[in-house]
Design an enzyme around this catalytic site. Sequence first.
Site, short mmCIF file in Angstrom:
data_model
loop_
_atom_site.label_atom_id
_atom_site.label_comp_id
_atom_site.label_asym_id
_atom_site.label_seq_id
_atom_site.Cartn_x
_atom_site.Cartn_y
_atom_site.Cartn_z
CD GLU D 59 15.91 21.06 57.76
OE1 GLU D 59 14.92 20.33 57.95
OE2 GLU D 59 15.89 22.07 57.03
CG HIS D 128 15.06 31.74 61.00
ND1 HIS D 128 13.69 31.66 61.12
CD2 HIS D 128 15.34 31.40 59.72
CE1 HIS D 128 13.17 31.31 59.95
NE2 HIS D 128 14.14 31.15 59.09
C1 LIG Z 1 13.17 23.16 59.16
C2 LIG Z 1 13.46 24.33 58.29
N1 LIG Z 1 14.37 24.19 57.30
C3 LIG Z 1 14.68 25.23 56.50
C4 LIG Z 1 14.08 26.45 56.67
C5 LIG Z 1 14.48 27.66 55.80
N2 LIG Z 1 13.37 27.90 54.84
C6 LIG Z 1 12.40 28.80 55.12
S1 LIG Z 1 11.22 28.78 53.92
C7 LIG Z 1 12.03 27.61 53.06
C8 LIG Z 1 11.44 27.08 51.79
C9 LIG Z 1 10.13 26.42 52.07
O1 LIG Z 1 9.63 25.90 50.88
P1 LIG Z 1 8.11 25.47 50.83
O2 LIG Z 1 7.81 24.51 51.93
O3 LIG Z 1 7.82 25.00 49.44
O4 LIG Z 1 7.29 26.79 51.17
P2 LIG Z 1 7.34 28.15 50.33
O5 LIG Z 1 8.40 28.99 50.95
O6 LIG Z 1 7.62 27.79 48.91
O7 LIG Z 1 5.98 28.74 50.51
C10 LIG Z 1 13.20 27.21 53.68
C11 LIG Z 1 14.14 26.19 53.17
C12 LIG Z 1 13.14 26.58 57.72
N3 LIG Z 1 12.54 27.75 57.99
N4 LIG Z 1 12.86 25.50 58.50
#
Ligand SMILES: Cc1ncc(C[n+]2csc(CCOP(=O)(O)OP(=O)(O)O)c2C)c(N)n1
Lengths: 314, 314, 331, 331
Positions: D59, D128
């Site tokens: 972000e 959230h």
């Molecule tokens: C700071 C932040 N940005 C965005 C999100 C929304 N979000 C939740 S899970 C996710 C994807 C995360 O990807 P990754 O780190 O590869 O973990 P995965 O879900 O694939 O296990 C996102 C963008 C969040 N929870 N926190």
Amino acid sequence: MLDLMDALRRMMTIRAYEETLVALHGEGRAAGTCTAVGQEASAVGVVSALTPDDLILTNHRSAGHLIARGADPARLMAEVMGKRDGYCGGMSGSLHISAKDLGVVLTSTIVGGELGLCTGVALSQTMLKRPGIVTCFFGDGAAAEGRFHESLNLAAVWSLPILYVCENNEWQAFVHRRETMLGDSIAGRAAGYGIEGVTVDGNDVEAVHAAATQAAERIRRTGRPVLLETRSYRLRGHYEPDDQSYVDAAELAAWKARDPIPLLAARMTAAGLLDDAALGRLKDEVAAALEAAVGFADASPYPDAAALTAHVYA
Amino acid sequence: MLDLMDALRRMMTIRAYEETLVALHGEGRAAGTCTAVGQEASAVGVVSALTPDDLILTNHRSAGHLIARGADPARLMAEVMGKRDGYCGGMSGSLHISAKDLGVVLTSTIVGGELGLCTGVALSQTMLKRPGIVTCFFGDGAAAEGRFHESLNLAAVWSLPILYVCENNEWQAFVHRRETMLGDSIAGRAAGYGIEGVTVDGNDVEAVHAAATQAAERIRRTGRPVLLETRSYRLRGHYEPDDQSYVDAAELAAWKARDPIPLLAARMTAAGLLDDAALGRLKDEVAAALEAAVGFADASPYPDAAALTAHVYA
Amino acid sequence: MNEITARQITTSDAIGEALAEEMRRDDRVLVFGEGVATKRIDLLAAFGPQRVRNTPLAEGIIAGTAAGAAATGLRPVVDLLFAPFLCYAMDEIVNSAGKLRTLSGGQFAFPMVVLAQTGSGWGVGAQHNHNIEAWFVHSPGLKVAMPSTPADAKGLLKAAIRDDNPVLLFTDLGLAFAPGPVGASWDEEHIVPLGKAAVRREGRDVTLISYAKTVHTCLAAAEDLAGQGVSAEVIDLRSLKPLDEAAILASVRRTGRAIVVHEAGGPCGMGAEVAAVIAEKAFAALRAPVIRLTGPDAPAPASFPLEQAFAPNADAITAAALRACREPLPA
Amino acid sequence: MNEITARQITTSDAIGEALAEEMRRDDRVLVFGEGVATKRIDLLAAFGPQRVRNTPLAEGIIAGTAAGAAATGLRPVVDLLFAPFLCYAMDEIVNSAGKLRTLSGGQFAFPMVVLAQTGSGWGVGAQHNHNIEAWFVHSPGLKVAMPSTPADAKGLLKAAIRDDNPVLLFTDLGLAFAPGPVGASWDEEHIVPLGKAAVRREGRDVTLISYAKTVHTCLAAAEDLAGQGVSAEVIDLRSLKPLDEAAILASVRRTGRAIVVHEAGGPCGMGAEVAAVIAEKAFAALRAPVIRLTGPDAPAPASFPLEQAFAPNADAITAAALRACREPLPA
Ligand SMILES: Cc1ncc(C[n+]2csc(CCOP(=O)(O)OP(=O)(O)O)c2C)c(N)n1
Ligand SMILES: Cc1ncc(C[n+]2csc(CCOP(=O)(O)OP(=O)(O)O)c2C)c(N)n1
Ligand SMILES: [Mg+2]
Ligand SMILES: [Mg+2]
């Protein structure tokens, strides 16, 4: 090819400008500032490798970058004093001096701020089809902020034309770089982002110029970012006043012995490009320019109270 | 040595737990959750390499880590439903389930949150002379956050006993990992911090267990962090419901063909450690446990209104 | 404490004393930040490099490390230097330290302290000087304090270190090197409890409510007002969260008039909160509008004369108090 | 706009329409964020991968890239998904976009929009769902809006994209998929200016002031109140900064009573600001205390019944309005 005489003049001007500010501060005539004494070769070597179309982002230790780019010491000094004729109308003071006309944009004194902003500037350059790459100056300390990682990764994956210049001066305010990382290479981290990293002796203006020229050329050709690390040393304190009581005397002395200005002067003398008379004249010219600058800055009025809120919104 | 039968049971329990939640969500009986279907080998392979003294930090995709650590699916399900018998008394829901008694601490659903907190947990372990290293699970997306950089660098320079486990499942919500970085290796970035990086097939529970055991042993010996990248794939959507319309069918099919559970079952069968009858019994046991879990969660009461403000301050 | 015989020390020294006393009292207390071990060399000598640490330049991980350590047995104090730098640590402070106790159903506590300086006086400009204390007052699970004297800086920091919740202690740049009376340095029980305001001057006609630097401006205005026959009470909030509503309401119910003063910007600032509390809970006693005097809703300037003009001054406070006393006012 | 014949679309669709219309109107407008190009596939098809971009999961650099691009000729819109994630982008939003115009003496402008969702309704919990809009109202150089209807979401976003300053547009999770009337989609001039509140219902006895989800709660309460002989006016702020003080004061000067309602926590929240404005500028007209009804000063819960109980409900608003009408109140 780097014009050595021009480079020497700029380096001497930067040095004289910062030492003048230190003196003014001592007399209580200017606020304390962050000087880059000992790092002039990095600023001049990199900026001399850029074209007028290129843009520059810098930070709290910006005088070298600005003067190398052609900034008027008089207007810089006025800005440091918070006067109306400064580059920011006195609204910045010493820590965040931007000079849009010179292509020095969005100066932030938040360490890492420049890294967070340069990607957007580069995005504008590409999407608006402007010539000119973006040079982002930051320190070894900034390289520990998360924004370093986010910025280099985005620049790599979006293919943004950015010359990242990490000026590694071994200090992060009152903390030695060795306390903040394992190993000695910041440029080495470039590989992790799939981009090129280069390290150069930051006290050798010719070497810096050559490395920056090569990097800039590569960026123009590929549109991809490059990370250039210039190794140098902060010869004065973090800001004025600073007694440097925490600095290892031997380390400081060793670097003082490699002061980039005498280094260049000696090299030019050996090559028959400089003699004492010419050096003397140069010193006098620079001293005269600085004296004039102080006069200009002193004479410049302070902004009036309306300036407090004049620029909050566009 | 990894107990394959135990590993298979845990992996099947994780799968059944998450598929049960998906079904309950379909019936409107549970909120949508982030499943890790296809990644069970990474969770079980790593957690089975830890000792009871070790601590774990996880994220929004935590069921595998929790169940591998011995969490009761019934209490997990109650938590997901926001019921009082959940591990957090219903105050977390599915996204930030901590279970301090199991050593699963400070779960954050802020991507990167776990990376920002694990250094402090490891600092407590060392300064309070506690046995046990800290394992921090995070995704390939989290590796793009600045906190990844800050956390690994601090752990390296302060010599903190952290096993960083990057579960690279090729997806970051609705964005493919390829869109977010050049190259394919996150473990490769470890070198930039002067620490060891290792990559392992995340669908092979024995390989993961071996790599994690070796890494953990090294951390206990040296007190220094290691970055382990487990390569796997998110077989379902980011959360329920998610039609995966944006997923390349061929890529998904290829990874489905390498589903870690059939992979392990086949290997055990080939080695004469498993036959259809035993597998059938295992399935029945797991199914029975999940049915009981749903009953438990359904029967658990919601927290009363006082819970809204009961834990704001200590 | 006898102010005449008391030692005179600065807020900066007072913080050093509080740290030293609490670190001596409790092994679990440690302090780290960018340059802490260099600048607090006395602490380093006394407590060693494990408990007094320099860090890499990364506020997010500094605050996150503090939160993680606090939840697992240590009691960290982190110095994030200048308030605007907290912008890099908001997730760790707000989303982790402020929320994970509730989100975990009470499994964790976060006994940690975040130190930062802000306010006019050094001409450092808006990226070093931004009074954002209201952000944290608006965030659940946190406590916030901002002292106006060295004695309160010491007492509030000691209370903050002993508190089991995350506490943000902001100190005013303009007051950093102003000496003030502080009790004997071995006085380990010099605690200023979080949540208690101080009446700095008693008065009958109008209540001036402030914190940090502008408390002194209010006292100067009160002096002017006395000369003009108006008796002003001055309340120093000291703690912004928890807020000492009882002290505010008791005073305003007596005086019937309130002026809230601070250097921070107006919109959704501490003055808004105090004014709203008064307008809801002391309405029947109010005899004049509740007036807010704040810094402009603008980035803080570096230029000396502009910085001098930034925070509300005594004349403005005096004028507002006289206006309030000319009741009843037209709408 | 004729509400009977108007199309019914959701806030989510309304935002997509505003983006499409403004991107068609102005080549300099682009949108990026985590999954934007995946979720807004129609925009990707219409405007291509240069102007509709997915980003790495970071972000801070998303917001910083927007600020840097805005200052140098583009007009970016970034989707940061959920409000608490802005904790990773505070430096770029507050210290850069909010301050560098002033710090540079007006050399740069930051025409950018930050989108984020928050509020109860999805059971996603406090990391959230956290209504932090007041932080940005408290920060100089920014504008902030939070609509209660799809039509306002569209009109405010179009106004925000055309504004030369950084604008944060928060949308309420609880309203994301609630359809509402919106003018013809080709109506490019459906602009809702920043800084203008809307009177949702006229009334004489008490003014209910709110924004986002709780505007609808206030309308329900106004209905109840009508049944009990109390005529309540309902004001939807829409813009939190700039704030339409004129609309608030005009109404309260007529009704003499004000109740401010929002889901965000109380301390230093938007309700504090509105109450303070009223207590200072409409004091003479006030016939009752200014009452604030807000969400608890606690992390938002995920558990369904708790989340339902989090935001102020209509009964509480009705009760407060009746209390206010029982003037004069004891202190
Ligand atoms: C700071 C932040 N940005 C965005 C999100 C929304 N979000 C939740 S899970 C996710 C994807 C995360 O990807 P990754 O780190 O590869 O973990 P995965 O879900 O694939 O296990 C996102 C963008 C969040 N929870 N926190
Ligand atoms: C986010 C942030 N943290 C801390 C500071 C205070 N500070 C100003 S300069 C500096 C040291 C920076 O070190 P480096 O990046 O190596 O640059 P240098 O000063 O050596 O040129 C620090 C800590 C700041 N301005 N911003
Ligand atoms: Mg440095
Ligand atoms: Mg992933």
